[in-house]
Design an enzyme around this catalytic site. Structure first.
Site, short mmCIF file in Angstrom:
data_model
loop_
_atom_site.label_atom_id
_atom_site.label_comp_id
_atom_site.label_asym_id
_atom_site.label_seq_id
_atom_site.Cartn_x
_atom_site.Cartn_y
_atom_site.Cartn_z
N TYR A 61 0.86 -1.20 0.00
CA TYR A 61 0.00 0.00 0.00
C TYR A 61 0.89 1.24 0.00
CZ TYR A 61 -3.90 -3.11 1.30
OH TYR A 61 -4.83 -4.12 1.33
N LEU A 216 -17.77 -1.87 1.07
CA LEU A 216 -18.63 -0.88 0.40
C LEU A 216 -18.34 -0.82 -1.11
CD1 LEU A 216 -18.57 2.16 2.91
CD2 LEU A 216 -20.19 0.25 2.79
N1 LIG Z 1 -6.53 -8.24 0.55
C1 LIG Z 1 -6.73 -7.43 -0.45
O1 LIG Z 1 -6.38 -7.74 -1.61
C2 LIG Z 1 -7.38 -6.09 -0.22
C3 LIG Z 1 -7.79 -5.33 -1.33
C4 LIG Z 1 -8.40 -4.10 -1.06
C5 LIG Z 1 -8.59 -3.67 0.24
N2 LIG Z 1 -8.14 -4.44 1.28
C6 LIG Z 1 -8.29 -3.99 2.69
O2 LIG Z 1 -9.63 -3.59 2.90
C7 LIG Z 1 -9.66 -2.25 3.37
C8 LIG Z 1 -10.92 -1.58 2.95
O3 LIG Z 1 -10.99 -1.56 1.52
P1 LIG Z 1 -11.71 -0.35 0.81
O4 LIG Z 1 -11.06 0.91 1.18
O5 LIG Z 1 -11.80 -0.71 -0.64
O6 LIG Z 1 -13.15 -0.43 1.52
P2 LIG Z 1 -14.59 0.08 1.08
O7 LIG Z 1 -15.37 0.19 2.35
O8 LIG Z 1 -15.18 -0.77 0.02
O9 LIG Z 1 -14.33 1.52 0.45
C9 LIG Z 1 -13.86 2.56 1.25
C10 LIG Z 1 -14.04 3.89 0.52
O10 LIG Z 1 -15.42 4.22 0.43
C11 LIG Z 1 -15.62 5.58 0.79
N3 LIG Z 1 -16.33 5.55 2.09
C12 LIG Z 1 -16.02 4.80 3.19
N4 LIG Z 1 -16.91 4.97 4.17
C13 LIG Z 1 -17.81 5.84 3.70
C14 LIG Z 1 -18.98 6.39 4.26
N5 LIG Z 1 -19.38 6.06 5.49
N6 LIG Z 1 -19.71 7.27 3.50
C15 LIG Z 1 -19.31 7.60 2.26
N7 LIG Z 1 -18.21 7.11 1.66
C16 LIG Z 1 -17.45 6.22 2.38
C17 LIG Z 1 -14.23 6.21 0.92
O11 LIG Z 1 -13.75 6.63 -0.35
P3 LIG Z 1 -13.95 8.12 -0.91
O12 LIG Z 1 -13.87 9.06 0.25
O13 LIG Z 1 -12.83 8.28 -1.88
O14 LIG Z 1 -15.30 8.12 -1.56
C18 LIG Z 1 -13.40 5.00 1.32
O15 LIG Z 1 -12.04 5.12 0.99
C19 LIG Z 1 -8.36 -1.64 2.83
O16 LIG Z 1 -7.93 -0.50 3.57
C20 LIG Z 1 -7.41 -2.79 3.00
O17 LIG Z 1 -6.96 -2.88 4.34
C21 LIG Z 1 -7.54 -5.64 1.06
#
Ligand SMILES: NC(=O)c1ccc[n+]([C@@H]2O[C@H](COP(=O)([O-])OP(=O)(O)OC[C@H]3O[C@@H](n4cnc5c(N)ncnc54)[C@H](OP(=O)(O)O)[C@@H]3O)[C@@H](O)[C@H]2O)c1
Length: 362
Positions: A61, A216
């Site tokens: 990351y 999400l």
């Molecule tokens: N193992 C793997 O291959 C893998 C891959 C991906 C992620 N991960 C892990 O999973 C974690 C979460 O992934 P993700 O960031 O993709 O999760 P997600 O919950 O699907 O998306 C998070 C994004 O949604 C928006 N958001 C989050 N909460 C919100 C809310 N309450 N209201 C409005 N918008 C909101 C924000 O982006 P904006 O502000 O830009 O809109 C935030 O960065 C990562 O940090 C990582 O640790 C692992």
């Protein structure tokens, strides 16, 4: 905050895990909403204040940027209060022919480097980021086991595998007499349910905790986007990616995939109805649906502000979705019932045996 066991280990983790992929600049795409160090510290401070104890990062990351921010913050905390997870497998250094994969050499080297960036002498959960075709799984598992024995890591887990790979991991661990794999980190949300067919079945049968990522779908399920809206590329990950759909990936999908899809809007309507019934937000309903699925130890959230973090942590405790609401959301979310799964589930509907837990999803 509610706490659950991390798979079959004796370790308790908050059911909301703070993902830190949003900390530091993303090297793949310069997403404008990524949190800088200052905002990341505010997010982690608030998370700890709310009772959160589980942090997830990865060496890749921001090519080490996320681990460095987490390590700097953690150095000002009581280390043992937190369960720290990171990952290995992706390419960190393009000039190093061996700087990739799940070989003994690369895992040990990466572990040392992660420990340095994280400013700690142990990692609680060390995860293989994605299956590596090039390395025998026995070599990878033996290396994780060795790292436990020499005190560099406490537990290990897998991420991004398919069903036969997960079962092979379990079987090799058993035949080699190694420390168990405690968790599987897999993409899982109302818009990504494929792992229910195989991988999660292995987890249920083998006592492995599920850690869903992108719950999400990168923000698509947050409820903040409206049907006919033109997304602002500077105000969200989804808006940014949609200006250059060539950069779309699983955790940052192209908005066009959903914008013109009636099935998606039906799902959003169902989520909004449930949210209104409980006086909760759409994002909290999306997270709660994941949390109430069997075998989930903790859901890994992403946040780019304290406000988002607080919203998401509101899914943790004090309320739950009814069975009818879970069913309604299940039915509203797209899942193709493929052969032979559909047939096996249908023919086993009356064959549930608590002593032989092998058919749980239906
Ligand atoms: N193992 C793997 O291959 C893998 C891959 C991906 C992620 N991960 C892990 O999973 C974690 C979460 O992934 P993700 O960031 O993709 O999760 P997600 O919950 O699907 O998306 C998070 C994004 O949604 C928006 N958001 C989050 N909460 C919100 C809310 N309450 N209201 C409005 N918008 C909101 C924000 O982006 P904006 O502000 O830009 O809109 C935030 O960065 C990562 O940090 C990582 O640790 C692992």
């Amino acid at each position: 905050m509610d706490y659950k066991f991390l798979g079959a280990s004796g370790v308790r983790v908050s059911n909301i895990c703070l993902g830190t992929m949003t900390f530091g600049q993303n090297t793949f795409a310069a997403i404008p909403t990524q949190a800088d160090e200052d905002i990341a510290f505010q997010i982690m401070d608030r998370y700890a204040q709310l009772g959160g104890n589980f942090l997830d990062t990865a060496n890749v990351y921001g090519q080490g940027a996320s681990e460095k921010i987490v390590g700097k913050w953690l150095s000002g905390q009581v280390r043992k209060r937190f369960v720290l997870a990171t990952k290995v497998r992706m390419q960190m250094d393009k000039t190093n022919e061996n700087g990739i994969g799940l070989s003994r050499r690369h895992i040990v080297e990466s572990c040392e480097e992660s420990l340095e960036r994280l400013q700690t002498h142990y990692i609680d959960l060390y995860q293989s980021h994605i299956w590596d075709n090039a390395t025998p799984i026995e070599e990878t598992l033996r290396t994780f086991d060795d790292l436990i024995r020499c005190g560099k890591i406490r537990y290990y887990g897998a991420s991004n595998v398919c069903g036969w790979q997960m079962q092979k991991i379990v079987d090799r661990i058993d035949s080699m007499g190694l420390n168990k794999c405690v968790s599987l980190q897999q993409q899982y949300s109302l818009l990504c349910r494929q792992s229910e067919f195989e991988e999660f079945m292995v987890c249920e049968n083998e006592g492995i905790g599920i850690l869903p990522w992108s719950p999400l779908k990168g923000g698509v399920l947050s409820g903040k986007f409206k049907r006919d809206e033109n997304l602002d590329p500077t105000s969200s990950r989804i808006g940014f990616i949609s200006t250059d759909e060539g950069k779309a990936m699983q955790s940052a999908p192209a908005w066009s995939k959903y914008r013109d899809n009636d099935g998606f809007w039906n799902l959003m309507d169902a989520m909004k109805t449930v949210a209104d019934n409980h006086g909760k937000t759409v994002a909290q309903v999306a997270l709660r649906w994941v949390l109430q699925k069997p075998q989930v130890s903790s859901v890994i959230i992403g946040a780019t502000s304290v406000r988002q973090l607080e919203d998401n942590c509101g899914a943790s405790t004090g309320w739950s979705l009814t069975q009818e609401e879970m069913k309604k959301l299940d039915e509203s979310s797209p899942r193709v019932n493929l052969y032979p799964y559909e047939m096996i589930w249908r023919m086993n509907g009356a064959r549930y045996n608590d002593f032989n837990r092998s058919i749980l999803f239906n």
